[in-house]
Motif scaffolding. Structure first.
Motif, mmCIF file in Angstrom:
data_model
loop_
_atom_site.group_PDB
_atom_site.id
_atom_site.type_symbol
_atom_site.label_atom_id
_atom_site.label_comp_id
_atom_site.label_asym_id
_atom_site.label_seq_id
_atom_site.Cartn_x
_atom_site.Cartn_y
_atom_site.Cartn_z
ATOM 1 N N LYS A 66 11.362 -7.382 7.573
ATOM 2 C CA LYS A 66 12.080 -6.852 6.419
ATOM 3 C C LYS A 66 11.138 -6.680 5.228
ATOM 4 N N VAL A 67 10.283 -7.652 4.991
ATOM 5 C CA VAL A 67 9.328 -7.554 3.882
ATOM 6 C C VAL A 67 8.434 -6.333 4.066
ATOM 7 N N TYR A 68 7.951 -6.150 5.271
ATOM 8 C CA TYR A 68 7.090 -4.999 5.560
ATOM 9 C C TYR A 68 7.844 -3.704 5.292
ATOM 10 N N SER A 69 9.041 -3.621 5.845
ATOM 11 C CA SER A 69 9.858 -2.417 5.704
ATOM 12 C C SER A 69 10.214 -2.154 4.240
ATOM 13 N N ASP A 70 10.654 -3.195 3.533
ATOM 14 C CA ASP A 70 11.038 -3.034 2.131
ATOM 15 C C ASP A 70 9.860 -2.634 1.261
ATOM 16 N N THR A 71 8.702 -3.240 1.517
ATOM 17 C CA THR A 71 7.507 -2.922 0.731
ATOM 18 C C THR A 71 7.096 -1.470 0.975
ATOM 19 N N LYS A 72 7.240 -1.042 2.201
ATOM 20 C CA LYS A 72 6.913 0.346 2.552
ATOM 21 C C LYS A 72 7.884 1.316 1.865
ATOM 22 N N LYS A 73 9.174 0.967 1.865
ATOM 23 C CA LYS A 73 10.194 1.824 1.261
ATOM 24 C C LYS A 73 10.037 1.954 -0.247
ATOM 25 N N GLU A 74 9.632 0.853 -0.888
ATOM 26 C CA GLU A 74 9.511 0.867 -2.344
ATOM 27 C C GLU A 74 8.530 1.925 -2.814
ATOM 28 N N GLY A 75 7.522 2.185 -2.022
ATOM 29 C CA GLY A 75 6.571 3.228 -2.339
ATOM 30 C C GLY A 75 5.589 2.896 -3.449
ATOM 31 N N ASN A 76 5.628 1.656 -3.966
ATOM 32 C CA ASN A 76 4.686 1.268 -5.013
ATOM 33 C C ASN A 76 3.277 1.040 -4.452
ATOM 34 N N PHE A 77 3.232 0.742 -3.171
ATOM 35 C CA PHE A 77 1.961 0.460 -2.519
ATOM 36 C C PHE A 77 1.866 1.294 -1.245
ATOM 37 N N ILE A 78 0.709 1.809 -0.973
ATOM 38 C CA ILE A 78 0.503 2.640 0.210
ATOM 39 C C ILE A 78 0.243 1.735 1.409
ATOM 40 N N GLU A 79 0.997 1.979 2.462
ATOM 41 C CA GLU A 79 0.871 1.191 3.684
ATOM 42 C C GLU A 79 -0.573 1.176 4.163
ATOM 43 N N GLY A 80 -1.036 -0.027 4.519
ATOM 44 C CA GLY A 80 -2.389 -0.173 5.045
ATOM 45 C C GLY A 80 -3.442 -0.454 3.991
ATOM 46 N N THR A 81 -3.070 -0.325 2.723
ATOM 47 C CA THR A 81 -4.036 -0.623 1.661
ATOM 48 C C THR A 81 -4.093 -2.128 1.413
ATOM 49 N N GLN A 82 -5.131 -2.553 0.714
ATOM 50 C CA GLN A 82 -5.272 -3.979 0.417
ATOM 51 C C GLN A 82 -4.137 -4.483 -0.472
ATOM 52 N N ASP A 83 -3.690 -3.667 -1.410
ATOM 53 C CA ASP A 83 -2.572 -4.075 -2.267
ATOM 54 C C ASP A 83 -1.295 -4.265 -1.451
ATOM 55 N N PHE A 84 -1.046 -3.346 -0.552
ATOM 56 C CA PHE A 84 0.128 -3.439 0.321
ATOM 57 C C PHE A 84 0.077 -4.741 1.121
ATOM 58 N N GLU A 85 -1.066 -5.005 1.737
ATOM 59 C CA GLU A 85 -1.213 -6.212 2.551
ATOM 60 C C GLU A 85 -1.120 -7.473 1.700
ATOM 61 N N MET A 86 -1.641 -7.426 0.482
ATOM 62 C CA MET A 86 -1.560 -8.578 -0.412
ATOM 63 C C MET A 86 -0.102 -8.949 -0.682
ATOM 64 N N ILE A 87 0.713 -7.951 -0.961
ATOM 65 C CA ILE A 87 2.140 -8.190 -1.221
ATOM 66 C C ILE A 87 2.798 -8.811 0.012
ATOM 67 N N ILE A 88 2.504 -8.296 1.180
ATOM 68 C CA ILE A 88 3.081 -8.800 2.425
ATOM 69 C C ILE A 88 2.705 -10.265 2.632
ATOM 70 N N TYR A 89 1.419 -10.573 2.545
ATOM 71 C CA TYR A 89 0.970 -11.959 2.756
ATOM 72 C C TYR A 89 1.574 -12.914 1.738
ATOM 73 N N ASP A 90 1.694 -12.460 0.497
ATOM 74 C CA ASP A 90 2.272 -13.299 -0.549
ATOM 75 C C ASP A 90 3.718 -13.654 -0.222
ATOM 76 N N GLU A 91 4.496 -12.660 0.159
ATOM 77 C CA GLU A 91 5.906 -12.905 0.495
ATOM 78 C C GLU A 91 6.040 -13.780 1.745
#
Length: 107
Positions: A66-91
């Motif tokens: 869900k975190v992965y999917s929601d982060t992807k949907k939000e569109g604030n971070f591009i999937e596969g980027t370091q920022d995207f992954e940082m958000i995922i790991y944090d959650e």
């Protein structure tokens, strides 16, 4: 651990690695907490704990998806980027630390 994580993030460099390390520490602490609690229990209690942990693992996997999917949907971070992954790991780390607290409180 949390203050070390924040100090790492505050540097503004390699923040993905900060979050990744923080998640790995949460996972290690989860394993230690689980083993310590289990060691204090009777075999019947251990069986109950194992069943509970297996249920939690299912919830964890669902949450991670869900975190992965929601982060992807939000569109604030591009999937596969370091920022995207940082958000995922944090959650993910926050979720795991929640379980660590539960296990510690059971002990």
């Amino acid at each position: 651990m949390k203050s070390d994580y924040q100090k790492c993030l505050n540097k503004g460099q390699n923040m993905r690695n900060c979050a990744f390390e923080y998640y790995n520490k949460s996972d290690s602490l989860l394993n230690v907490s689980y083993k310590n609690l289990k060691a204090k229990m009777s075999s019947k209690e251990q069986s109950k704990l194992k069943k509970e942990q297996l249920e939690w693992l299912k919830k964890r996997d669902q949450f991670f998806q869900k975190v992965y999917s929601d982060t992807k949907k939000e569109g604030n971070f591009i999937e596969g980027t370091q920022d995207f992954e940082m958000i995922i790991y944090d959650e993910q780390a926050k979720f795991v630390f929640g379980r660590v607290k539960e296990l510690i409180n059971k002990g």
